[in-house]
Motif scaffolding. Structure first.
Motif, PDB file in Angstrom:
ATOM      1  N   GLN A   1       0.821  -1.196   0.000  1.00 19.87           N
ATOM      2  CA  GLN A   1       0.000   0.000   0.000  1.00 19.87           C
ATOM      3  C   GLN A   1       0.866   1.262   0.000  1.00 19.87           C
ATOM      4  OE1 GLN A   1      -3.319  -1.986   2.991  1.00 19.87           O
ATOM      5  NE2 GLN A   1      -3.085   0.229   3.008  1.00 19.87           N
ATOM      6  N   VAL A   2       0.352   2.288  -0.666  1.00 19.60           N
ATOM      7  CA  VAL A   2       1.090   3.537  -0.803  1.00 19.60           C
ATOM      8  C   VAL A   2       1.416   4.149   0.556  1.00 19.60           C
ATOM      9  CG1 VAL A   2       0.942   5.901  -1.664  1.00 19.60           C
ATOM     10  CG2 VAL A   2       0.109   4.011  -3.073  1.00 19.60           C
ATOM     11  N   ALA A   3       0.468   4.114   1.487  1.00 20.75           N
ATOM     12  CA  ALA A   3       0.664   4.752   2.787  1.00 20.75           C
ATOM     13  C   ALA A   3       1.880   4.177   3.506  1.00 20.75           C
ATOM     14  CB  ALA A   3      -0.585   4.583   3.641  1.00 20.75           C
ATOM     15  N   TYR A   4       2.056   2.870   3.470  1.00 20.65           N
ATOM     16  CA  TYR A   4       3.181   2.233   4.137  1.00 20.65           C
ATOM     17  C   TYR A   4       4.506   2.582   3.451  1.00 20.65           C
ATOM     18  CZ  TYR A   4      -0.169  -0.584   6.775  1.00 20.65           C
ATOM     19  OH  TYR A   4      -1.178  -0.979   7.616  1.00 20.65           O
ATOM     20  N   VAL A   5       4.494   2.559   2.127  1.00 24.04           N
ATOM     21  CA  VAL A   5       5.714   2.861   1.373  1.00 24.04           C
ATOM     22  C   VAL A   5       6.168   4.292   1.625  1.00 24.04           C
ATOM     23  CG1 VAL A   5       6.703   3.086  -0.942  1.00 24.04           C
ATOM     24  CG2 VAL A   5       5.222   1.149  -0.406  1.00 24.04           C
ATOM     25  N   ARG A   6       5.230   5.241   1.545  1.00 29.92           N
ATOM     26  CA  ARG A   6       5.605   6.639   1.720  1.00 29.92           C
ATOM     27  C   ARG A   6       5.984   6.953   3.167  1.00 29.92           C
ATOM     28  NH1 ARG A   6       7.815   7.856  -2.209  1.00 29.92           N
ATOM     29  NH2 ARG A   6       7.763  10.056  -1.559  1.00 29.92           N
ATOM     30  N   ALA A   7       5.419   6.200   4.113  1.00 27.97           N
ATOM     31  CA  ALA A   7       5.792   6.394   5.512  1.00 27.97           C
ATOM     32  C   ALA A   7       7.232   5.942   5.748  1.00 27.97           C
ATOM     33  CB  ALA A   7       4.840   5.634   6.423  1.00 27.97           C
ATOM     34  N   LEU A   8       7.597   4.784   5.222  1.00 27.81           N
ATOM     35  CA  LEU A   8       8.966   4.299   5.348  1.00 27.81           C
ATOM     36  C   LEU A   8       9.938   5.201   4.591  1.00 27.81           C
ATOM     37  CD1 LEU A   8      11.044   2.231   6.265  1.00 27.81           C
ATOM     38  CD2 LEU A   8      10.374   0.775   4.332  1.00 27.81           C
ATOM     39  N   ALA A   9       9.463   5.839   3.534  1.00 31.21           N
ATOM     40  CA  ALA A   9      10.317   6.707   2.715  1.00 31.21           C
ATOM     41  C   ALA A   9      10.842   7.903   3.482  1.00 31.21           C
ATOM     42  CB  ALA A   9       9.540   7.187   1.489  1.00 31.21           C
ATOM     43  N   GLN A  10      10.263   8.200   4.643  1.00 28.38           N
ATOM     44  CA  GLN A  10      10.744   9.322   5.447  1.00 28.38           C
ATOM     45  C   GLN A  10      12.169   9.102   5.949  1.00 28.38           C
ATOM     46  OE1 GLN A  10       7.476   9.204   8.223  1.00 28.38           O
ATOM     47  NE2 GLN A  10       6.571  11.058   7.380  1.00 28.38           N
ATOM     48  N   ILE A  11      12.660   7.898   5.804  1.00 34.79           N
ATOM     49  CA  ILE A  11      14.047   7.621   6.185  1.00 34.79           C
ATOM     50  C   ILE A  11      15.023   8.450   5.354  1.00 34.79           C
ATOM     51  CG2 ILE A  11      14.497   5.735   4.549  1.00 34.79           C
ATOM     52  CD1 ILE A  11      15.858   4.219   6.840  1.00 34.79           C
ATOM     53  N   GLU A  12      14.532   9.030   4.257  1.00 32.93           N
ATOM     54  CA  GLU A  12      15.369   9.897   3.429  1.00 32.93           C
ATOM     55  C   GLU A  12      15.969  11.033   4.255  1.00 32.93           C
ATOM     56  OE1 GLU A  12      14.935  13.171  -0.168  1.00 32.93           O
ATOM     57  OE2 GLU A  12      13.215  11.939   0.384  1.00 32.93           O
ATOM     58  N   LEU A  13      15.182  11.585   5.200  1.00 33.39           N
ATOM     59  CA  LEU A  13      15.684  12.677   6.035  1.00 33.39           C
ATOM     60  C   LEU A  13      16.808  12.206   6.944  1.00 33.39           C
ATOM     61  CD1 LEU A  13      14.752  15.692   6.292  1.00 33.39           C
ATOM     62  CD2 LEU A  13      13.282  14.226   4.892  1.00 33.39           C
ATOM     63  N   VAL A  14      16.753  10.963   7.380  1.00 31.34           N
ATOM     64  CA  VAL A  14      17.823  10.402   8.200  1.00 31.34           C
ATOM     65  C   VAL A  14      19.109  10.320   7.375  1.00 31.34           C
ATOM     66  CG1 VAL A  14      18.567   8.416   9.569  1.00 31.34           C
ATOM     67  CG2 VAL A  14      16.164   9.105   9.585  1.00 31.34           C
ATOM     68  N   PHE A  15      18.971   9.898   6.111  1.00 36.82           N
ATOM     69  CA  PHE A  15      20.126   9.868   5.208  1.00 36.82           C
ATOM     70  C   PHE A  15      20.735  11.264   5.059  1.00 36.82           C
ATOM     71  CE2 PHE A  15      18.120   6.040   2.854  1.00 36.82           C
ATOM     72  CZ  PHE A  15      18.719   5.162   3.743  1.00 36.82           C
ATOM     73  N   THR A  16      19.863  12.263   4.875  1.00 36.28           N
ATOM     74  CA  THR A  16      20.331  13.637   4.681  1.00 36.28           C
ATOM     75  C   THR A  16      21.124  14.125   5.880  1.00 36.28           C
ATOM     76  OG1 THR A  16      18.397  14.126   3.293  1.00 36.28           O
ATOM     77  CG2 THR A  16      19.606  15.999   4.198  1.00 36.28           C
TER      78      THR A  16
END
Length: 301
Positions: free
Chosen positions: A252-267
């Motif tokens: 589901q999109v909601a789960y994928v986009r929620a996990l995608a917030q890890i991008e800020l941790v990378f930054t």
């Protein structure tokens, strides 16, 4: 571990790289040109990916249907608008709040997933999404002036509205891409995602090239002139998009986009370890909230 999880993390890393390159090019190309290179230089790589799956991997090409065409076209247009708005934010001196609002995409993606696909999330996932968004907003606002009056004005200013609109269009595009990929009905999630990506990227390239040729021909010429770095934007962009399409075909999109917030941790990690930049308490707290939200999301599943 479910396959969509490492795929999403890979996509987030590629998106972080693409955003850095795209921001670097904005000064030379402007908003429209920096938006176009993501699609125009990404399509050849998307085509290579589909060809490789077909010729080397032995996957059959999917059969296109009306639902796929409508969902892919709507998602493609929504992503163009969302990307344009996000890049346009960098034109404002006080773009930080707008960028924070643009990170509310997981919430809006969940809403569009419910509207377009009838997909709901568990209470634990809803809490995780909210906590993750709070963490992202804290990081985005960490270096804004502490004056409450200035912050209050920024929260309802034009950049804030642009950020919210960008998140809404990104959420709508993500849900539409899942609709398009699932509409193909086979021959496997890898080819469904790759074929959807190639079709959408081609559509976006044609639409933006025609628009720029009509309204901003100098931007089109400039995007061709800066092809050396634009190629890398296209490669990073299509690698990330391939990850998003694949993950959203599986989950589901909601789960994928929620996990995608890890991008800020990378930054933040790159800022700290590579550029030796200081991280303040608000950024650290936001990072911990994102990590906690991701753990809650995954453990809740």
């Amino acid at each position: 571990m479910e396959l969509w999880i490492p795929i999403t993390i890979f996509a987030a890393f590629c998106q972080n790289l693409r955003s850095a390159l795209q921001k670097h090019l904005k000064g030379a190309l402007g908003t429209t040109g920096a938006t176009f290179i993501r699609f125009g230089y990404g399509f050849p790589f998307a085509l290579i990916y589909v060809t490789g799956l077909h010729v080397v991997g032995g996957y059959e090409l999917p059969h296109i249907n009306g639902q796929f065409i409508l969902a892919a076209a709507f998602g493609g247009l929504a992503q163009i608008v969302a990307t344009f708005l996000l890049v346009h934010l960098f034109s404002y001196r006080n773009f930080t709040v707008g960028t924070a609002y643009s990170k509310t995409e997981p919430v809006q993606a969940a809403l569009f997933g419910l509207i377009l696909l009838g997909e709901s999330v568990t209470p634990a996932a809803a809490v995780a999404i909210a906590v993750g968004v709070l963490g992202v907003v804290m990081i985005s606002l960490a270096k804004t002036p502490s004056n409450l009056r200035e912050l209050g004005a920024a929260l309802i200013g034009k950049p804030a509205l642009i950020g919210l609109a960008s998140a809404a269009f990104f959420g709508a595009s993500a849900a539409s891409y899942r609709v398009a990929s699932l509409a193909l009905g086979g021959p496997g999630f890898l080819m469904q995602a790759a074929f959807s990506l190639a079709c959408v990227t081609l559509f976006q390239t044609v639409v933006m090239a025609l628009w720029m040729a009509w309204r901003e021909p100098t931007q089109l010429v400039a995007s061709l002139r800066h092809w050396r770095i634009s190629v890398w934007v296209g490669l990073a962009g299509v690698a990330g998009s391939a990850g998003w399409f694949t993950a959203m075909t599986l989950q589901q999109v909601a789960y994928v986009r929620a996990l995608a917030q890890i991008e800020l941790v990378f930054t933040l990690a790159v800022s700290w370890f590579v550029f030796r930049e200081k991280i303040n308490r608000a950024e650290l707290a936001g990072c911990l909230l994102i990590v906690g939200a991701i753990l809650l999301l995954l453990l809740g599943r």
